[in-house]
Design a protein around this motif. Structure first.
Motif: not given
Length: 394
Positions: A355-379
């Motif tokens: 997975d070369m994309s993970s080599v170059y990816r330095e971080r994941v934006e907080d907004t994307r992390l929030l979208a995941v946990t908000n989705h689970i919270h709504a469920w």
């Protein structure tokens, strides 16, 4: 009562061998490392060196007797000594070390302590695999085979034997297809939203906070057990905590319910019985870690024990589900956010080697992390559907 003094074995005069991490004395001759015996018996190691020195320096292979050849019990001793040093250096977990130790005991039970390692043949490994397979599933069988191969390959990589062992075609892990089929034949291991709400309504602190971390952040028992105060930003609503299994750093948004529950636990701290446990969020009533390994290698999982009581109370036990199933729920429902990269980041998954994309990816934006946990919270806590007014209905 006076303590017993431990004395180091006396080294023979002129001793020039040096200790290695695999538990043996060694010396490099003609550019190659040779081993001569265990650290607990330097006299025997020195005697063997003197017997073989001339042949080795002349480039000849020393004549060997059965007494010189590697026995299975010696291999296990060397291997475990090597792994114990890795535990002390922090490169190997105590849980993994005792897992290897259990496999060593199984090997000795099947072949005997004095089995000459180099005499093992494919038929012997086929017999070992049959013993490994008794009464266990394919996943456990795969782990046992893999660990055994690591031990025997250690003998070759450390030059404890003259030639690599031939395992044959039978001594392999079950095929991935069979592992998938076995998994698909068993019940799902996740909890539904209504079941998690029941768990939260029934659990008391500190288990309630752990359950919230399980579904909010995909935490397992070891993650909860090792969580420290310095990893929390409760005012901002974040936790930054490496996954215990992979040491991959994770960052996860905390729900208001999780923050409130953690504050309740922190407000009533329990005193740890040793300084190295200071700063842990979750401490047992006796002042120890919830998940730990005893000196004898016994795994104690206080979180699983307490969670099991709640499952039995709610009549949810017996379905192959435990605390770790909250992590299954997080992965399954989190995928509905359609951002698997963010889900993997929170889960602490190690990316595939290709997975070369993970080599170059330095971080994941907080907004994307929030979208995941908000989705689970709504469920987990869906908003009630508003009834249409009479005017709208008409």
């Amino acid at each position: 009562m006076p303590s017993k003094k431990t004395t180091e074995p006396q080294l023979p005069k002129g001793f020039s061998l040096y200790p290695r991490a695999n538990g043996q004395y060694a010396k490099k001759i003609r550019g190659k490392l040779h081993y001569f015996g265990v650290l607990s018996n330097p006299e025997a190691a020195w005697s063997k060196y003197l017997d073989e020195r001339d042949d080795l320096q002349a480039g000849r292979t020393p004549k060997r007797t059965d007494d010189d050849r590697l026995t299975l019990v010696d291999l296990c001793d060397y291997f475990l000594a090597n792994k114990e040093s890795r535990v002390k250096s922090g490169e190997l977990s105590n849980v993994m070390f005792h897992g290897y130790k259990r496999i060593c005991l199984k090997l000795l039970a099947v072949f005997g302590k004095q089995q000459i390692v180099e005499e093992l043949r494919p038929a012997d490994f086929e017999r070992l695999r049959s013993r490994f397979a008794k009464g266990v599933g394919l996943v456990t069988l795969a782990n046992r085979v893999q660990h055994a191969r690591v031990i025997f390959n250690f003998a070759s990589s450390e030059d404890l034997i003259d030639r690599p062992l031939k395992f044959g075609e039978s001594f392999k892990k079950p095929k991935a297809r069979l592992l998938r089929a076995e998994r698909q034949s068993k019940p799902e291991r996740m909890f539904e939203a209504s079941e998690i709400r029941d768990l939260l309504a029934t659990a008391k602190q500190p288990l309630k906070a752990m359950v919230l971390l399980g579904i909010n952040c995909g935490f397992g028992q070891m993650d909860c057990s090792r969580l420290r105060l310095k990893s929390l930003d409760l005012d901002g609503g974040w936790v930054s905590h490496p996954r215990s299994k992979t040491a991959i750093q994770r960052r996860c948004p905390l729900w208001p319910e999780t923050v409130e529950s953690l504050r309740e636990v922190i407000a009533k701290p329990r005193a740890p019985h040793s300084d190295n446990l200071a700063g842990l969020i979750f401490i047992t009533k006796k002042g120890s870690e919830f998940v730990r390994v005893t000196a004898k290698g016994t795994n104690i999982d206080g979180i699983a024990q307490e969670f099991g009581k709640i499952l039995r109370k709610l009549e949810l036990a017996g379905s192959r589900r435990g605390f770790y199933s909250l992590r299954h729920s997080f992965e399954t429902i989190g995928g509905g956010s359609k951002d698997q990269v963010a889900v993997d980041s929170i889960m602490g998954h190690a990316p595939p080697a290709n997975d070369m994309s993970s080599v170059y990816r330095e971080r994941v934006e907080d907004t994307r992390l929030l979208a995941v946990t908000n989705h689970i919270h709504a469920w987990l806590w869906p908003k009630p559907v508003k009834k249409a007014s009479k005017k709208q209905a008409s």
